[in-house]
Design a protein around this motif. Structure first.
Motif, mmCIF file in Angstrom:
data_model
loop_
_atom_site.group_PDB
_atom_site.id
_atom_site.type_symbol
_atom_site.label_atom_id
_atom_site.label_comp_id
_atom_site.label_asym_id
_atom_site.label_seq_id
_atom_site.Cartn_x
_atom_site.Cartn_y
_atom_site.Cartn_z
ATOM 1 N N ALA A 54 0.898 -1.184 0.125
ATOM 2 C CA ALA A 54 -0.198 0.097 -0.009
ATOM 3 C C ALA A 54 0.931 1.278 -0.009
ATOM 4 C CB ALA A 54 -0.766 0.016 0.986
ATOM 5 N N HIS A 56 1.258 5.549 -0.146
ATOM 6 C CA HIS A 56 0.169 6.676 0.240
ATOM 7 C C HIS A 56 1.032 8.040 0.111
ATOM 8 C CE1 HIS A 56 -3.066 8.746 2.655
ATOM 9 N NE2 HIS A 56 -2.974 9.094 1.412
ATOM 10 N N CYS A 57 1.074 8.745 -0.715
ATOM 11 C CA CYS A 57 1.772 9.907 -1.136
ATOM 12 C C CYS A 57 1.119 11.261 -0.681
ATOM 13 C CB CYS A 57 2.475 10.038 -2.296
ATOM 14 S SG CYS A 57 3.665 8.995 -2.768
ATOM 15 N N GLU A 58 1.590 12.100 0.382
ATOM 16 C CA GLU A 58 0.784 13.213 0.891
ATOM 17 C C GLU A 58 1.664 14.399 0.959
ATOM 18 O OE1 GLU A 58 -2.027 12.273 4.190
ATOM 19 O OE2 GLU A 58 -0.179 10.957 4.441
ATOM 20 N N ALA A 64 5.128 10.565 2.933
ATOM 21 C CA ALA A 64 4.845 9.352 2.155
ATOM 22 C C ALA A 64 4.922 8.273 2.975
ATOM 23 C CB ALA A 64 5.696 9.291 0.875
ATOM 24 N N SER A 65 4.254 7.263 2.881
ATOM 25 C CA SER A 65 4.369 6.037 3.533
ATOM 26 C C SER A 65 4.153 4.450 2.281
ATOM 27 C CB SER A 65 3.069 5.781 4.582
ATOM 28 O OG SER A 65 1.964 5.491 3.943
ATOM 29 N N ALA A 96 -0.135 13.823 -4.814
ATOM 30 C CA ALA A 96 -0.721 13.122 -4.097
ATOM 31 C C ALA A 96 -1.176 11.579 -4.690
ATOM 32 C CB ALA A 96 -2.153 13.757 -3.376
ATOM 33 N N LYS A 98 -2.632 7.677 -3.942
ATOM 34 C CA LYS A 98 -3.028 6.348 -2.889
ATOM 35 C C LYS A 98 -3.346 5.116 -3.666
ATOM 36 C CE LYS A 98 -5.458 5.586 1.557
ATOM 37 N NZ LYS A 98 -6.384 6.160 2.170
ATOM 38 N N ALA A 100 -3.205 0.560 -3.890
ATOM 39 C CA ALA A 100 -2.581 -0.712 -3.266
ATOM 40 C C ALA A 100 -2.508 -1.793 -4.371
ATOM 41 C CB ALA A 100 -3.595 -1.044 -2.124
#
Ligand SMILES: [Zn+2]
Length: 531
Positions: A54, A56-58, A64-65, A96, A98, A100
């Motif tokens: 998964a 996630h870039c913010e 980012a994770s 941004a 998201k 998976a």
């Protein structure tokens, strides 16, 4: 909206390897490691599925994770993170995002065929490791290593060169197992050492597709069987403690015997010897998984194999593929016991020789056609690699088996990440031209095409930043465009331009200075310059 970052910092709570791999790639692209940069959090989360990730870039909160269901899933997420950014010299624009993903097919294996003094045999281990790590980022989950290339050696287990080769391969096995890859290797059924006694020789194959390279032993001669089993036990003794997951048996090329007692080899001599060896491996390695190849099997052999699989279900995977189209039998029949079918896409030797002799090989259209034949059935692939020149074919195939990604989408992503600065559409156009010029015979090459490809390669070259222009990936593509003009239009590879290009290829592959001692097969993998 993009936000620009020139620095980063990584928090990797559960895994140092993914952190190291990500850090290396960011710093070599000129980013600094600072607390104020994009914070990238890496974690293994067992609640996610195996090999899934998964991402996630913010960018608005500089965060980012990447989470993986396991170590490999985390690495696939790191790869996707890297390829999702808009790269510029010294930094990237982050949007941004998201996402998976999880792989659709269970085996995505790169087969490093280290023999004939090619790249996989001679390049230093750190160079090879780096190449394979990059392929893991594209979705590989297994590597097949030729721990003992018997074709290059005499039956002398104390020979220091043989020992050094096996030690080097053992080091690679350990380092790849440590990053979560499943290791696979060969068990030789009747392929044997260079100095095998002549009276033990097999009767040669009659079908030229099955090859008569190397030395094959007739296992129906009692002394032949004894010789093969003795060498097998010596080999097993030396590798039994390595973290090997898959043990593979291969019938032909090399292999085979056409004597009456061994025929038909694939469902008779080959299969009964493989079963005997598998029993001995299982006795010392209860966790062993067995892969049986059906390379160049005919219908009778397929039917014999299926009948035997019903009687004795010891095989975990069956490999099938062909020199051209995919064999019909496995497309028209189910394998007994639901055993998965694995393909063997011919990414390195098809249609142009010497293999890698003129730089990069890229065949998006060809492989899309083959993929469409098998994608309803295949649960994995083994990508037979003779070096680094088929990097583009490898990533195309890995992404087919990851989630049925079209070849052109993969090539665009490759351009954006590996060759940033180049227009992805122009890169794609160049790949299409190189595929059309993938011929040995100048008379088979469409007129004017090689010159058009070279003009496009020069335009892309001028647009690349310095690091990209000098990277081995781009040089292999560029030199291919140069050499296509020399060999297909000028009809020689002895011009000054061609010789300079060939010399550079030899250096990029890390090949030794030429000598007859490298053996006749070395010429099959060497750019055609013998100095
Ligand atoms: Zn025989």
């Amino acid at each position: 909206m993009d936000r620009e970052f020139q620095s980063f910092h990584i928090t990797a709570s559960s895994d140092p390897v993914a952190g190291r791999i990500l850090r290396e790639r960011l710093t070599e692209r000129g980013l600094a490691e600072e607390q104020s940069g994009l914070k990238i959090e890496l974690a293994v989360k067992p609640e996610l599925a195996a090999e899934s990730f998964a991402l996630h870039c913010e960018p608005e909160r500089a965060h980012a994770s990447v989470a993986g269901g396991d170590l490999l899933g985390l690495l696939y997420g790191v790869g996707k993170f890297l390829r999702s950014q808009r790269w510029r010299a010294g930094g990237f624009g982050c949007s941004a995002l998201k996402l998976a993903e999880k792989p659709e097919r269970r085996l995505r294996q790169v087969y490093c065929a280290g023999h004939f003094h090619n790249f996989w045999q001679v390049a230093p281990e750190p160079v090879q490791r780096r190449c394979l790590e990059d392929l893991v980022l594209w979705g590989a989950n297994s590597v097949h290593l030729l721990i003992l290339p018997v074709i290059d050696f005499d039956d002398d287990w104390e020979n220091p060169q043989l020992k050094a080769q096996m030690d080097k391969m053992a080091a690679l096995v350990r380092s790849f197992a440590a990053i979560g890859l499943k290791i696979s290797t060969d068990v030789y059924v009747n392929q044997s050492f260079r100095n095998t006694p002549k009276e033990l020789y097999a009767r040669p194959n009659t079908d030229p597709r099955r090859g008569n390279n190397g030395r094959n032993v007739c296992i129906s001669k009692p002394e032949g069987h004894e010789y093969v089993m003795r060498n097998f036990r010596n080999y097993l003794e030396r590798v039994r403690d390595l973290p090997i997951h898959f043990w593979r048996f291969w019938p032909y090329d090399e292999g085979g015997c056409t004597c009456e007692a061994c025929s038909p080899w694939g469902s008779n001599g080959f299969l009964r010897t493989a079963e005997e060896m598998a029993r001995e491996i299982r006795a010392v390695r209860p966790d062993a998984r067995f892969i049986v190849s059906t390379w160049t099997f005919d219908r009778q052999e397929w039917e014999g194999l299926a009948a035997r699989m019903r009687e004795n279900p010891w095989i975990d995977y069956v490999v099938a593929d062909g020199h051209g189209d995919f064999p019909r039998w496995p497309l028209e029949h189910e394998l007994p016991g639901g055993v998965p079918l694995i393909t063997f896409p011919e990414i390195s030797m098809w249609g142009l020789g010497p293999w890698g002799g003129f730089g990069a090989t890229v065949l998006p259209r060809h492989f899309t056609g083959l993929w469409n034949q098998v994608k309803g059935k295949a649960q994995g692939c083994m990508l037979y690699s003779e070096g680094i020149y088929e990097d583009l074919n490898k990533v195309i195939e890995l992404q087919f088996y990851w989630n049925d990604r079209p070849a052109e989408a993969t090539l665009r992503e490759y351009a954006d990440y590996e060759l940033y600065g180049a227009d992805p559409e122009e890169f794609l156009a160049l790949c299409r031209l190189l595929e059309l010029d993938h011929v040995n015979d100048p008379d088979a090459a469409p007129a004017g095409l090689a010159q058009k490809a070279l003009a496009l390669a020069k335009k892309l070259d001028a647009a690349l930043p310095e690091a990209g222009r000098r990277s081995w990936r781009w040089r292999l593509i560029y030199l291919r465009a140069v050499l296509d003009v020399e060999r297909l239009v000028g009809r020689t590879v002895q011009s000054e331009t061609a010789v300079a290009a060939l010399r550079e290829l030899i250096a990029l592959y890390g090949l030794p200075k030429y000598s007859e001692e490298l053996g006749p097969m070395h010429r099959a993998i060497r750019p055609p310059l013998y100095e």
